[in-house]
Write a protein that holds these residues in place. Structure first.
Motif, mmCIF file in Angstrom:
data_model
loop_
_atom_site.group_PDB
_atom_site.id
_atom_site.type_symbol
_atom_site.label_atom_id
_atom_site.label_comp_id
_atom_site.label_asym_id
_atom_site.label_seq_id
_atom_site.Cartn_x
_atom_site.Cartn_y
_atom_site.Cartn_z
ATOM 1 N N LEU A 461 0.817 -1.201 0.000
ATOM 2 C CA LEU A 461 0.000 0.000 0.000
ATOM 3 C C LEU A 461 0.862 1.267 0.000
ATOM 4 C CD1 LEU A 461 -2.793 -0.904 2.549
ATOM 5 C CD2 LEU A 461 -2.686 -1.357 0.112
ATOM 6 N N GLN A 462 0.390 2.285 -0.693
ATOM 7 C CA GLN A 462 1.070 3.575 -0.706
ATOM 8 C C GLN A 462 0.676 4.368 0.535
ATOM 9 O OE1 GLN A 462 0.258 5.988 -4.126
ATOM 10 N NE2 GLN A 462 1.356 7.760 -3.321
ATOM 11 N N GLN A 463 1.652 4.719 1.330
ATOM 12 C CA GLN A 463 1.393 5.448 2.567
ATOM 13 C C GLN A 463 1.500 6.957 2.324
ATOM 14 O OE1 GLN A 463 0.626 3.928 5.518
ATOM 15 N NE2 GLN A 463 0.712 1.917 4.547
ATOM 16 N N THR A 464 0.670 7.727 3.007
ATOM 17 C CA THR A 464 0.702 9.185 2.892
ATOM 18 C C THR A 464 0.615 9.802 4.279
ATOM 19 O OG1 THR A 464 -0.224 11.067 1.727
ATOM 20 C CG2 THR A 464 -1.780 9.558 2.715
ATOM 21 N N SER A 465 0.837 11.127 4.345
ATOM 22 C CA SER A 465 0.826 11.808 5.639
ATOM 23 C C SER A 465 0.263 13.214 5.476
ATOM 24 C CB SER A 465 2.245 11.886 6.214
ATOM 25 O OG SER A 465 2.260 12.612 7.444
ATOM 26 N N VAL A 466 -0.463 13.668 6.489
ATOM 27 C CA VAL A 466 -0.932 15.045 6.536
ATOM 28 C C VAL A 466 -0.040 15.886 7.441
ATOM 29 C CG1 VAL A 466 -3.328 14.475 6.049
ATOM 30 C CG2 VAL A 466 -2.515 14.452 8.418
ATOM 31 N N GLU A 467 1.047 15.312 7.901
ATOM 32 C CA GLU A 467 2.023 16.005 8.733
ATOM 33 C C GLU A 467 3.336 16.106 7.975
ATOM 34 O OE1 GLU A 467 4.244 15.571 13.095
ATOM 35 O OE2 GLU A 467 2.882 14.024 12.367
ATOM 36 N N LYS A 468 3.884 17.331 7.928
ATOM 37 C CA LYS A 468 5.137 17.545 7.210
ATOM 38 C C LYS A 468 6.306 17.016 8.035
ATOM 39 C CE LYS A 468 7.038 21.612 6.852
ATOM 40 N NZ LYS A 468 7.288 23.018 6.495
ATOM 41 N N LEU A 469 6.941 15.987 7.519
ATOM 42 C CA LEU A 469 8.083 15.361 8.169
ATOM 43 C C LEU A 469 9.275 15.383 7.220
ATOM 44 C CD1 LEU A 469 6.248 12.235 9.647
ATOM 45 C CD2 LEU A 469 6.918 14.293 10.897
ATOM 46 N N PRO A 470 10.501 15.265 7.732
ATOM 47 C CA PRO A 470 11.673 15.208 6.851
ATOM 48 C C PRO A 470 11.576 14.029 5.883
ATOM 49 C CG PRO A 470 12.334 15.583 9.121
ATOM 50 C CD PRO A 470 10.881 15.263 9.157
ATOM 51 N N PRO A 471 12.084 14.162 4.673
ATOM 52 C CA PRO A 471 12.012 13.063 3.699
ATOM 53 C C PRO A 471 12.599 11.756 4.210
ATOM 54 C CG PRO A 471 12.721 15.088 2.627
ATOM 55 C CD PRO A 471 12.706 15.361 4.099
ATOM 56 N N GLN A 472 13.683 11.862 5.004
ATOM 57 C CA GLN A 472 14.283 10.640 5.531
ATOM 58 C C GLN A 472 13.312 9.891 6.431
ATOM 59 O OE1 GLN A 472 15.470 13.685 5.807
ATOM 60 N NE2 GLN A 472 17.316 13.771 4.513
ATOM 61 N N VAL A 473 12.606 10.645 7.281
ATOM 62 C CA VAL A 473 11.626 10.026 8.177
ATOM 63 C C VAL A 473 10.471 9.440 7.376
ATOM 64 C CG1 VAL A 473 10.037 10.438 10.093
ATOM 65 C CG2 VAL A 473 12.268 11.581 10.052
ATOM 66 N N LEU A 474 10.030 10.165 6.356
ATOM 67 C CA LEU A 474 8.934 9.672 5.520
ATOM 68 C C LEU A 474 9.313 8.360 4.838
ATOM 69 C CD1 LEU A 474 7.751 13.028 3.873
ATOM 70 C CD2 LEU A 474 6.627 11.767 5.714
ATOM 71 N N HIS A 475 10.519 8.297 4.323
ATOM 72 C CA HIS A 475 10.950 7.067 3.656
ATOM 73 C C HIS A 475 11.094 5.913 4.655
ATOM 74 C CE1 HIS A 475 11.311 8.613 -0.337
ATOM 75 N NE2 HIS A 475 12.217 9.536 -0.008
ATOM 76 N N GLN A 476 11.563 6.239 5.851
ATOM 77 C CA GLN A 476 11.681 5.192 6.869
ATOM 78 C C GLN A 476 10.322 4.615 7.235
ATOM 79 O OE1 GLN A 476 13.744 6.984 10.154
ATOM 80 N NE2 GLN A 476 15.725 7.104 9.074
ATOM 81 N N GLN A 477 9.294 5.445 7.174
ATOM 82 C CA GLN A 477 7.942 4.990 7.481
ATOM 83 C C GLN A 477 7.207 4.493 6.245
ATOM 84 O OE1 GLN A 477 5.860 8.109 9.559
ATOM 85 N NE2 GLN A 477 7.370 8.212 11.227
#
Length: 642
Positions: A461-477
């Protein structure tokens, strides 16, 4: 020339009378004074300047906040329960107050230019105080209730900064005439030095201002990214009632790439489109069900909902000032709209093969669908008659249990029914949603809640976020998409996310200048209530390369500097000529009198008489000629000594 001099003197006196009369109610000649302004009146001049500056910022804020006027009105509706266009009285009072204060500022500058004493009338002092007080209250109110909107100022400066800089440069350059006149007429060296230093500091700051101006639209043309996709938020609410079939049809005519809606669940489990908690604003529930007009929209069954008119309110309120431009046939069509179901929207999107994005609101406690709201919605999606081809599905669940679903059409009905019946009845609600979407949908999952469980069951599944996080953190999640308000992502953030393969969608974007700035920033898509306006923006409003902007900047500075030098030389011509000529042509009285042009003192008449008789005795000219020179007849006719 001598024959017309009395007429010119009369015209000057008339202009001066109007100037001092409007500003200080000094209409008579004997009421005017060339003496120095008192400290009290000087303080009022500072208050006037401060009020003008404050109103200028306030006016600019509301001018650029036009992008969010509908958001502001909806905010007022949620507070008061009545739909009113709150921007109209704010804009009207702001325009009136700014015009009034700007007019007083111009009069004050004219007083300084002609050497008149500043004496603001008490009625104007009341007006200035009122404007200052109301503007300050406005700033405080916006800061407390709509504080996030202040972000529109730095964002708008990315679009207007270079042009505001040129405008400010022209204004300050024009003030050189006033400053040079004050320096030429002043007899106090300290005053001359202070005025010159202040003016030159401001001028130098403007010359260097572009070093601090940053805009994504200052870039090489070849680096411009493709035009962002536009998603019609609530369809095209400027052209038709929001969340109605007609609104979405109008949005499709604007070539949008997707449709966005707000979804609630009826009492009998039918998902329908409604933004507000109640039906009062967008339907005639007050007329059909007067006793239930304050009830939650989810407390009505679908039969009752479908019987309501969802278009007459649009014709009555005219929320976007567009009804008057509609043809009679269009007005009739708008007035016959009804509440739209999610199934109707999906069928429309199926026909046109467009993406659908909707926000699902959970029904209140005690509602029959309180626990089954997600599955009820998914059931409608599965059984909506979608054609037999693959579907891309995006689910966004916020921590407050709101749900956004993005559907881009379609899989065969047989596959849908098979998956829903064989899997959904065997698993829990969360696992059911995840597994079904794992097989045939692309899902965007936003909350940290259940994220690990979803990833374990459906790792694709493609994960998304409504909270702005650093790209590294986004990729880790495992997150590859962001959904943010336009003020939450700077151009540097957007470029950084783009380089990290994280897609960004920003909402709500209605103004061409904002769309242009975000386009230059590299955003991939925007959600808009004005697709009819953004479709007319095939290219950013302005785009300049750094070399082009640097050329404009340097050229403007050089022109300004040349004009300022020319003004100072012209205003101080007599003193410069005297110094260069070594006092061969001018005596001390003439030099002092020339330096005190339009400046009154007790000795001015004595100085004139000395000059006249000394020049006559030296054979320079007649007394009449000397009175004509430099406009000295003006002082003689005006009667400076009181």
């Amino acid at each position: 020339m001598v024959k017309h001099q009395p007429l010119q003197v009369y015209e000057r006196q008339l202009c001066l009378s109007c100037l001092t009369g409007i500003y200080g109610c000094r209409w008579k000649r004997y009421q005017r004074s060339h003496d120095d302004t008192t400290k009290w009146e000087f303080l009022w001049s500072l208050i006037l300047f401060f009020t003008f500056s404050l109103l200028l910022v306030w006016f600019y804020f509301w001018w650029e906040a036009h992008n969010d006027y509908n958001e502001f009105n909806w905010f007022l509706y949620n507070r008061s329960g009545e739909w009113i266009d709150g921007t109209v009285p704010i804009l009207a009072t702001t325009a009136a107050g700014f015009t009034y204060i700007a007019f007083l500022m111009i009069l004050a500058l004219c007083h300084i230019a002609v050497g008149q004493q500043l004496n603001l009338h008490w009625l104007h002092k009341i007006g200035v105080s009122t404007a200052l007080l109301t503007t300050a209250i406005g700033f405080i109110s916006v800061n407390q209730t709509w504080g996030e909107e202040w972000a529109v100022i730095p964002i708008s400066l990315q679009a207007t900064g270079p042009f505001l800089h040129l405008g400010a440069l022209v204004a300050v350059t024009a003030l050189a005439w006033l400053v040079a006149g004050q320096v030429a007429r002043s007899e106090k060296t300290m005053f001359q030095v202070v005025v010159l230093l202040l003016y030159l500091s401001v001028l130098l700051g403007l010359y260097m201002a572009p070093l601090s101006i940053t805009s994504p639209c200052i870039m090489e043309h070849a680096n411009l990214t493709p035009r962002p996709d536009i998603i019609g938020h609530q369809g095209a609410p400027m052209l038709a009632p929001e969340n109605t079939i007609l609104s979405f049809q109008r949005a499709l005519q604007m070539n949008v790439s997707g449709l966005e809606a707000d979804v609630a669940i009826s009492l009998d489990g039918v998902p329908f489109l409604m933004r507000d908690r109640t039906l009062r604003r967008t339907t005639d529930v007050e007329k059909v069900f007067p006793a239930r007009q304050q009830d939650d929209a989810s407390s009505f069954n679908w039969t009752d909902l479908h019987s309501l008119n969802a278009g007459q309110w649009f014709l009555k309120e005219d929320p976007f000032w567009t009804v008057q431009s509609m043809a009679q046939r269009e007005v009739m069509l708008v007035g016959n709209q009804s509440v739209c179901s999610l199934e109707q929207l999906l069928r429309l999107a199926t026909i046109h093969n467009h993406t659908v994005v909707f926000d699902l609101r959970r029904p209140p406690h005690g509602h029959p669908c309180y626990h089954s709201w997600i599955n009820d919605t998914l059931g409608v999606i599965l059984l909506s008659g979608i054609p037999q081809h693959l579907v891309a599905f995006a689910l966004v669940l916020s921590p407050s249990f709101s749900l956004s679903v993005s559907v881009s059409l379609a899989l065969s009905r047989f596959l849908f029914l098979f998956l829903s019946r064989s899997l959904c009845h065997a698993l829990t609600r969360s696992v059911c949603v995840s597994v079904c979407m794992c097989v045939c949908w692309q899902v965007m999952w936003t909350p940290d809640l259940d994220r690990e469980q979803v990833r374990q069951v459906a790792p694709g599944l493609q994960q998304t976020s409504v909270e702005k996080l650093p790209p590294q953190v986004l990729h880790q999640q495992g997150i590859s998409r962001l959904l943010l308000r336009y003020s939450q992502a700077s151009p540097d953030d957007i470029r950084e996310f783009s380089r990290s393969n994280v897609s960004v969608t920003l909402y709500t974007v209605n103004e061409p200048w904002l769309f242009s700035v975000l386009w230059c920033s590299g955003v991939s898509s925007v959600s808009s209530e004005a697709p009819n306006i953004l479709r007319k923006v095939p290219y950013p409003i302005w785009l300049m390369s750094p070399d082009e902007y640097c050329l404009i900047w340097v050229a403007a500075d050089l022109i300004s500097f040349t004009v300022v030098i020319g003004i100072f030389v012209f205003q101080n011509y007599h003193i410069i000529r005297w110094r260069l000529s070594g006092m061969h042509s001018y005596n001390p009285e003439q030099i002092m009198l020339s330096a005190a042009v339009r400046r009154s003192s007790r000795d001015l008449n004595i100085m004139k008489e000395k000059l006249i008789f000394s020049e006559v005795s030296n054979g320079v000219g007649s007394a009449e000629d000397l009175y004509m020179e430099n406009g000295f007849d003006y002082y003689n006719n005006e009667g400076i000594s009181h």
